[in-house]
Scaffold this motif. Structure first.
Motif, mmCIF file in Angstrom:
data_model
loop_
_atom_site.group_PDB
_atom_site.id
_atom_site.type_symbol
_atom_site.label_atom_id
_atom_site.label_comp_id
_atom_site.label_asym_id
_atom_site.label_seq_id
_atom_site.Cartn_x
_atom_site.Cartn_y
_atom_site.Cartn_z
ATOM 1 N N CYS A 13 -8.265 -64.902 70.755
ATOM 2 C CA CYS A 13 -8.734 -65.712 71.890
ATOM 3 C C CYS A 13 -9.433 -67.000 71.470
ATOM 4 N N GLY A 14 -9.750 -67.152 70.191
ATOM 5 C CA GLY A 14 -10.383 -68.377 69.717
ATOM 6 C C GLY A 14 -11.885 -68.437 69.931
ATOM 7 N N MET A 15 -12.504 -67.348 70.373
ATOM 8 C CA MET A 15 -13.957 -67.335 70.574
ATOM 9 C C MET A 15 -14.687 -67.630 69.262
ATOM 10 N N LYS A 16 -15.698 -68.492 69.334
ATOM 11 C CA LYS A 16 -16.493 -68.787 68.147
ATOM 12 C C LYS A 16 -17.315 -67.565 67.766
ATOM 13 N N LEU A 17 -17.392 -67.289 66.469
ATOM 14 C CA LEU A 17 -18.056 -66.094 65.979
ATOM 15 C C LEU A 17 -19.194 -66.454 65.023
ATOM 16 N N ILE A 21 -5.363 -71.002 63.077
ATOM 17 C CA ILE A 21 -5.647 -71.263 64.491
ATOM 18 C C ILE A 21 -4.999 -70.139 65.302
ATOM 19 N N PRO A 22 -5.549 -69.811 66.474
ATOM 20 C CA PRO A 22 -4.906 -68.792 67.308
ATOM 21 C C PRO A 22 -3.536 -69.269 67.798
ATOM 22 N N ALA A 23 -2.621 -68.340 67.948
ATOM 23 C CA ALA A 23 -1.284 -68.683 68.440
ATOM 24 C C ALA A 23 -1.345 -69.033 69.911
ATOM 25 N N PRO A 58 -10.596 -62.698 61.330
ATOM 26 C CA PRO A 58 -11.798 -62.563 62.163
ATOM 27 C C PRO A 58 -11.424 -62.235 63.604
ATOM 28 N N SER A 59 -12.253 -61.422 64.243
ATOM 29 C CA SER A 59 -11.954 -60.988 65.604
ATOM 30 C C SER A 59 -13.240 -60.798 66.392
ATOM 31 N N CYS A 60 -13.190 -61.103 67.689
ATOM 32 C CA CYS A 60 -14.297 -60.762 68.576
ATOM 33 C C CYS A 60 -14.275 -59.243 68.784
ATOM 34 N N GLN A 61 -15.350 -58.703 69.325
ATOM 35 C CA GLN A 61 -15.439 -57.256 69.509
ATOM 36 C C GLN A 61 -14.340 -56.732 70.434
ATOM 37 N N LYS A 106 0.090 -58.066 68.466
ATOM 38 C CA LYS A 106 -1.185 -58.114 67.757
ATOM 39 C C LYS A 106 -0.976 -58.461 66.281
ATOM 40 N N ILE A 107 0.035 -57.880 65.678
ATOM 41 C CA ILE A 107 0.312 -58.155 64.271
ATOM 42 C C ILE A 107 0.840 -59.572 64.092
ATOM 43 N N ILE A 108 1.724 -59.994 64.992
ATOM 44 C CA ILE A 108 2.263 -61.359 64.914
ATOM 45 C C ILE A 108 1.130 -62.374 65.018
ATOM 46 N N ARG A 109 0.237 -62.183 65.992
ATOM 47 C CA ARG A 109 -0.891 -63.109 66.157
ATOM 48 C C ARG A 109 -1.794 -63.097 64.930
ATOM 49 N N GLY A 110 -2.005 -61.930 64.345
ATOM 50 C CA GLY A 110 -2.840 -61.843 63.159
ATOM 51 C C GLY A 110 -2.258 -62.582 61.974
ATOM 52 N N ILE A 111 -0.966 -62.408 61.735
ATOM 53 C CA ILE A 111 -0.323 -63.088 60.608
ATOM 54 C C ILE A 111 -0.249 -64.588 60.851
#
Length: 223
Positions: free
Chosen positions: A12-16, A139-141, A44-47, A127-132
């Motif tokens: 989602c691009g949330m700042k962490l 940058i987020p897809a 990196p991922s938000c909760q 989820k895997i595609i977005r992660g890779i």
């Protein structure tokens, strides 16, 4: 393996911050048995996006390991998967899997087949595609994420023919080998053509998935 990725959620691009930065394994950590956990990809991922798909992750490691495409999958299914399914807290998962399982005759042998929800399959692989994608592009897809596997039939699509067509069309010389360290569990290759990010993933040397990210403004003219 990359260690210094931007501190934003891969989805989602949330700042962490250091406190809110969760690490999402790509693919999920549960796919990797003991002895196959070297240099795993994390982003990196938000909760929310770290915890949201935990049950889906558990289901799909059962589905994919259950295919038995190599000894790593078979041994881990007999060990960790079976032990996990015997736990009291997983009785509802076992009941759900049982409802969607049946035996079919394949070449004279009775084999157990599990019916897989197409929407759940799409979400798990997305989820895997977005992660890779995030791991390589940082940058987020943004765009339309789609995928399929010749092993899992989709409504109104001959997935085997579609897989053969796409793989023939992907020029090997332009495909980039992924940054993986445990090919007996997971490997991938990718390329980007006309702003379309294409990814070919392989679990346990046999369970193959093909996915892509289309830009929001993509039309057939771009192809």
């Amino acid at each position: 393996m990359k260690n210094a990725l931007p501190k934003i959620c891969y989805w989602c691009g949330m700042k962490l911050t250091d406190e809110t930065n969760n690490r999402e394994h790509v693919p999920p950590n549960g796919f990797f048995p003991k002895g196959y956990r070297e240099k795993l990809i994390t982003v990196p991922s938000c909760q929310e996006h770290n915890n949201k798909f935990s049950l889906l992750d558990e289901r799909f490691q059962i589905y994919i390991k259950g295919l038995g495409t190599n000894l790593v999958a078979i041994d881990d299914f007999k060990d960790r998967v079976v032990r996990g399914l015997n736990r009291e807290q997983n009785k509802f998962l076992v009941a759900s899997l049982s409802e969607k399982s049946f035996y079919v005759d394949i070449d004279g042998e009775q084999r157990l087949v599990m019916e897989i929800d197409h929407g759940h399959s799409q979400t798990f692989i997305e989820k895997i595609i977005r992660g890779i994608y995030f791991y390589h592009k940082e940058i987020p897809a943004e765009g339309i994420v789609q995928s399929f596997s010749p092993l899992f039939q989709s409504p109104n699509i001959n997935t085997e023919e579609l897989a053969d067509f796409l793989l023939d069309d992907l020029s090997p010389e332009f495909m980039i080998e992924g940054d993986y360290s445990n090919p007996d569990v997971f490997k991938y290759r990718y390329q980007e053509v006309h702003n379309v990010f294409v990814l070919v993933m392989n679990f346990y040397k046999g369970a193959e998935f093909i996915g892509w990210i289309l830009p929001n403004n993509y039309t057939s003219v771009n192809a």
